[in-house]
Design a protein around this motif. Structure first.
Motif, PDB file in Angstrom:
ATOM      1  N   ARG A 242      13.132  30.035  34.523  1.00  0.00           N
ATOM      2  CA  ARG A 242      11.772  29.705  34.822  1.00  0.00           C
ATOM      3  C   ARG A 242      11.270  31.264  35.126  1.00  0.00           C
ATOM      4  NH1 ARG A 242      11.678  24.427  39.039  1.00  0.00           N
ATOM      5  NH2 ARG A 242      11.920  22.813  37.315  1.00  0.00           N
ATOM      6  N   GLY A 243      11.663  31.821  36.053  1.00  0.00           N
ATOM      7  CA  GLY A 243      11.163  33.306  36.171  1.00  0.00           C
ATOM      8  C   GLY A 243      11.184  34.224  34.957  1.00  0.00           C
ATOM      9  N   GLU A 244      12.193  34.079  33.989  1.00  0.00           N
ATOM     10  CA  GLU A 244      11.985  34.649  32.768  1.00  0.00           C
ATOM     11  C   GLU A 244      11.066  34.155  31.965  1.00  0.00           C
ATOM     12  OE1 GLU A 244      13.362  37.603  29.767  1.00  0.00           O
ATOM     13  OE2 GLU A 244      13.753  37.628  31.939  1.00  0.00           O
ATOM     14  N   ALA A 245      10.793  32.854  31.764  1.00  0.00           N
ATOM     15  CA  ALA A 245       9.701  32.402  31.241  1.00  0.00           C
ATOM     16  C   ALA A 245       8.384  32.746  31.601  1.00  0.00           C
ATOM     17  CB  ALA A 245       9.776  30.693  31.142  1.00  0.00           C
ATOM     18  N   GLY A 246       8.157  32.798  32.719  1.00  0.00           N
ATOM     19  CA  GLY A 246       6.842  33.504  33.509  1.00  0.00           C
ATOM     20  C   GLY A 246       6.704  34.778  33.036  1.00  0.00           C
ATOM     21  N   ARG A 247       7.840  35.480  33.176  1.00  0.00           N
ATOM     22  CA  ARG A 247       7.796  37.025  32.679  1.00  0.00           C
ATOM     23  C   ARG A 247       7.148  37.031  31.052  1.00  0.00           C
ATOM     24  NH1 ARG A 247      10.378  40.795  30.178  1.00  0.00           N
ATOM     25  NH2 ARG A 247      11.941  39.372  29.682  1.00  0.00           N
ATOM     26  N   LEU A 248       8.049  36.442  30.278  1.00  0.00           N
ATOM     27  CA  LEU A 248       7.624  36.305  28.929  1.00  0.00           C
ATOM     28  C   LEU A 248       6.128  35.866  28.393  1.00  0.00           C
ATOM     29  CD1 LEU A 248      10.903  35.087  27.446  1.00  0.00           C
ATOM     30  CD2 LEU A 248      10.191  37.448  27.283  1.00  0.00           C
ATOM     31  N   ARG A 249       5.730  34.869  29.341  1.00  0.00           N
ATOM     32  CA  ARG A 249       4.547  34.404  29.338  1.00  0.00           C
ATOM     33  C   ARG A 249       3.471  35.476  29.556  1.00  0.00           C
ATOM     34  NH1 ARG A 249       5.054  30.454  32.574  1.00  0.00           N
ATOM     35  NH2 ARG A 249       5.731  28.929  31.246  1.00  0.00           N
ATOM     36  N   ASN A 250       3.612  35.942  31.025  1.00  0.00           N
ATOM     37  CA  ASN A 250       2.725  36.905  31.281  1.00  0.00           C
ATOM     38  C   ASN A 250       2.718  38.046  30.322  1.00  0.00           C
ATOM     39  OD1 ASN A 250       2.235  35.767  33.713  1.00  0.00           O
ATOM     40  ND2 ASN A 250       3.868  36.761  34.859  1.00  0.00           N
ATOM     41  N   GLU A 251       3.928  38.535  29.777  1.00  0.00           N
ATOM     42  CA  GLU A 251       3.788  39.735  28.696  1.00  0.00           C
ATOM     43  C   GLU A 251       3.029  39.146  27.300  1.00  0.00           C
ATOM     44  OE1 GLU A 251       7.645  40.680  27.827  1.00  0.00           O
ATOM     45  OE2 GLU A 251       7.858  41.911  29.721  1.00  0.00           O
ATOM     46  N   ALA A 252       3.320  37.837  26.864  1.00  0.00           N
ATOM     47  CA  ALA A 252       2.431  37.129  25.997  1.00  0.00           C
ATOM     48  C   ALA A 252       1.064  37.177  26.113  1.00  0.00           C
ATOM     49  CB  ALA A 252       3.198  36.079  25.410  1.00  0.00           C
ATOM     50  N   GLY A 254      -0.750  38.881  28.297  1.00  0.00           N
ATOM     51  CA  GLY A 254      -1.152  40.494  27.994  1.00  0.00           C
ATOM     52  C   GLY A 254      -1.462  40.857  26.805  1.00  0.00           C
ATOM     53  N   TYR A 255      -0.254  40.650  25.942  1.00  0.00           N
ATOM     54  CA  TYR A 255      -0.318  41.104  24.498  1.00  0.00           C
ATOM     55  C   TYR A 255      -1.627  40.565  23.836  1.00  0.00           C
ATOM     56  CZ  TYR A 255       1.024  42.153  19.562  1.00  0.00           C
ATOM     57  OH  TYR A 255       1.114  42.397  18.430  1.00  0.00           O
ATOM     58  N   PHE A 256      -1.589  39.218  24.064  1.00  0.00           N
ATOM     59  CA  PHE A 256      -2.868  38.289  23.452  1.00  0.00           C
ATOM     60  C   PHE A 256      -4.120  38.944  23.938  1.00  0.00           C
ATOM     61  CE2 PHE A 256      -5.899  34.847  23.855  1.00  0.00           C
ATOM     62  CZ  PHE A 256      -5.875  34.567  22.379  1.00  0.00           C
ATOM     63  N   GLN A 257      -4.295  39.193  25.065  1.00  0.00           N
ATOM     64  CA  GLN A 257      -5.519  39.764  25.580  1.00  0.00           C
ATOM     65  C   GLN A 257      -5.821  41.009  25.076  1.00  0.00           C
ATOM     66  OE1 GLN A 257      -7.461  37.845  27.661  1.00  0.00           O
ATOM     67  NE2 GLN A 257      -9.187  39.495  27.219  1.00  0.00           N
ATOM     68  N   THR A 258      -4.896  41.972  24.997  1.00  0.00           N
ATOM     69  CA  THR A 258      -4.873  43.183  24.459  1.00  0.00           C
ATOM     70  C   THR A 258      -5.357  43.030  22.927  1.00  0.00           C
ATOM     71  OG1 THR A 258      -3.336  44.166  25.731  1.00  0.00           O
ATOM     72  CG2 THR A 258      -3.962  45.614  23.773  1.00  0.00           C
ATOM     73  N   LYS A 259      -4.795  42.278  22.183  1.00  0.00           N
ATOM     74  CA  LYS A 259      -5.188  42.133  20.923  1.00  0.00           C
ATOM     75  C   LYS A 259      -6.429  41.479  20.792  1.00  0.00           C
ATOM     76  CE  LYS A 259      -1.420  44.009  19.171  1.00  0.00           C
ATOM     77  NZ  LYS A 259      -1.872  45.430  18.570  1.00  0.00           N
ATOM     78  N   THR A 260      -6.959  40.456  21.572  1.00  0.00           N
ATOM     79  CA  THR A 260      -8.141  39.962  21.407  1.00  0.00           C
ATOM     80  C   THR A 260      -9.264  40.903  21.895  1.00  0.00           C
ATOM     81  OG1 THR A 260      -7.326  37.945  22.257  1.00  0.00           O
ATOM     82  CG2 THR A 260      -9.649  37.991  22.642  1.00  0.00           C
ATOM     83  N   ASN A 261      -9.116  41.788  22.971  1.00  0.00           N
ATOM     84  CA  ASN A 261     -10.032  42.792  23.119  1.00  0.00           C
ATOM     85  C   ASN A 261     -10.010  43.863  21.706  1.00  0.00           C
ATOM     86  OD1 ASN A 261     -10.393  41.894  25.566  1.00  0.00           O
ATOM     87  ND2 ASN A 261      -8.739  43.228  26.619  1.00  0.00           N
ATOM     88  N   GLN A 262      -9.044  44.261  21.345  1.00  0.00           N
ATOM     89  CA  GLN A 262      -8.867  44.979  20.094  1.00  0.00           C
ATOM     90  C   GLN A 262      -9.740  44.364  18.780  1.00  0.00           C
ATOM     91  OE1 GLN A 262      -5.071  45.886  19.143  1.00  0.00           O
ATOM     92  NE2 GLN A 262      -4.857  47.315  20.986  1.00  0.00           N
ATOM     93  N   ALA A 263      -9.541  43.307  18.681  1.00  0.00           N
ATOM     94  CA  ALA A 263     -10.237  42.227  17.589  1.00  0.00           C
ATOM     95  C   ALA A 263     -11.638  42.298  17.837  1.00  0.00           C
ATOM     96  CB  ALA A 263      -9.674  41.001  17.462  1.00  0.00           C
ATOM     97  N   LYS A 264     -12.086  42.223  18.920  1.00  0.00           N
ATOM     98  CA  LYS A 264     -13.522  42.149  19.624  1.00  0.00           C
ATOM     99  C   LYS A 264     -14.037  43.190  19.119  1.00  0.00           C
ATOM    100  CE  LYS A 264     -13.321  38.310  23.061  1.00  0.00           C
ATOM    101  NZ  LYS A 264     -13.388  38.177  24.402  1.00  0.00           N
TER     102      LYS A 264
END
Length: 354
Positions: A242-252, A254-264
């Motif tokens: 669960r901890g690893e899944a939470g970490r990956l989810r947070n990283e994903a 963050g990555y999604f938000q970064t790419k979303t901002n770049q796309a915008k």
């Protein structure tokens, strides 16, 4: 005068013949008149423990009896009982089995009835024990313990109740003789060999069963402990996952938000560029559009370095004539172009900026 002297001599002789009889701290003295000279024949007097008393010899008899507590030991082991032979008590239970028990009856003589015992039972503690205490005790014990079964004898509460009942019966049977019963102890017991072997086998089977039950309980505890250990391991792995899944989810995220901002940002830039192109297209469709185009071409050329490489000898080329030719041709082309009709031009599509 002579007679007086004889009386004095007789008195002196009597006092000389008189005996002193002591009693210790645990016995009483019993004086019994034998001839009825000074009192009725057979009259008795009991003297307290721990004293010295004068008793006329020949006229009275003197007997001492211990009033201390006595033990009547009736055991199978001759070295422990009162007799040099097996002396345990045998009784038959209600279900027909013979039981052999070792018994200790604790008794003592009632000082008030010491004279009765001396006259009617015996003049020593041993005689009293053998004549009434032993036979009555053995008979009463057999009669009462015959009332229970072999199985009931193993129940401590029932066994103790029967012992107390026997003690009360002994008190009722022996107190008229001047015997006091203090306690009754039922000690070791034995069955007949065949029945005892069956009992031993049953006890062994019960012990084996109990051992197996204890082993089963121990195994259950061990398995439960192992299960708890494994459950703890599973819980740790689950929490780690669960901890690893939470970490990956947070990283994903963050990555999604970064790419979303770049796309915008890219969309915003594209929209700005499209808006600029649209406005340029509108300008081209209006009066002076050609001049605007030329101005833009001139701006583009002004930002670039242009090299003109002639195809012939540079020394023989007239540059001035070449320029005049190009400029004059461009002017004629502009004058020969007809005026467009005054209609609304369609919206041009955006073109990429060179």
């Amino acid at each position: 005068m002579r007679r007086l002297a004889v009386v004095a001599v007789a008195a002196l002789a009597a006092s000389t013949l008189a005996g002193c009889r002591p009693t210790n701290s645990t016995e009483v003295g019993v004086r019994t008149n034998l001839f009825g000279i000074l009192e009725k024949r057979g009259a008795q007097e009991v003297y307290s423990p721990g004293g010295v008393y004068t008793v006329l010899p020949f006229v009275n008899s003197w007997t001492t009896l211990s009033v201390a507590q006595q033990n009547l030991l009736m055991n199978a082991n001759p070295n422990e009982g009162d007799r040099p032979i097996p002396d345990d008590i045998t009784f038959k239970t209600k279900d027909g089995n013979n039981v052999h028990i070792d018994v200790n009856v604790m008794w003592r003589i009632d000082p008030k009835k010491a004279g009765f015992l001396v006259t009617n039972v015996g003049q020593t503690v041993e005689e009293i024990r053998e004549r009434i205490v032993r036979p009555i005790s053995r008979s009463v014990i057999r009669d009462i313990f015959n009332e229970i079964t072999s199985e009931e004898y193993y129940q401590v509460a029932i066994k103790n109740a029967m012992a107390e009942k026997t003690r009360k019966a002994l008190v009722a049977s022996l107190s008229p003789y001047g015997i006091l019963i203090d306690s009754l102890q039922v000690q070791q017991h034995r069955f007949d060999p065949a029945y005892q072997a069956a009992i031993n086998a049953q006890k062994q089977a019960e012990a084996d069963q109990q051992k197996l039950v204890e082993q089963q309980k121990s195994m259950e505890v061990q398995k439960r402990s192992e299960l708890e250990g494994r459950r703890a391991g599973w819980n740790k792995l689950t929490e780690d996952a669960r901890g690893e899944a939470g970490r990956l989810r947070n990283e994903a995220d963050g990555y999604f938000q970064t790419k979303t901002n770049q796309a915008k940002a890219v969309v915003a830039v594209a929209q700005a560029e499209a808006e600029g192109i649209r406005k340029e297209a509108e300008a081209l469709g209006k009066m002076g559009g050609d001049a605007y185009v030329k101005m833009q071409v001139a701006k583009q050329f002004a930002q670039k370095k242009i090299l003109i490489v002639p195809g012939s000898n540079v020394s023989t080329m007239n540059v001035n004539e070449l320029v005049d030719y190009l400029v004059g041709r461009a002017g004629r082309a502009d004058r020969a172009r007809p005026e467009p009709p005054p209609v609304q031009a369609p919206q041009p599509e955006p073109v990429p900026t060179p």
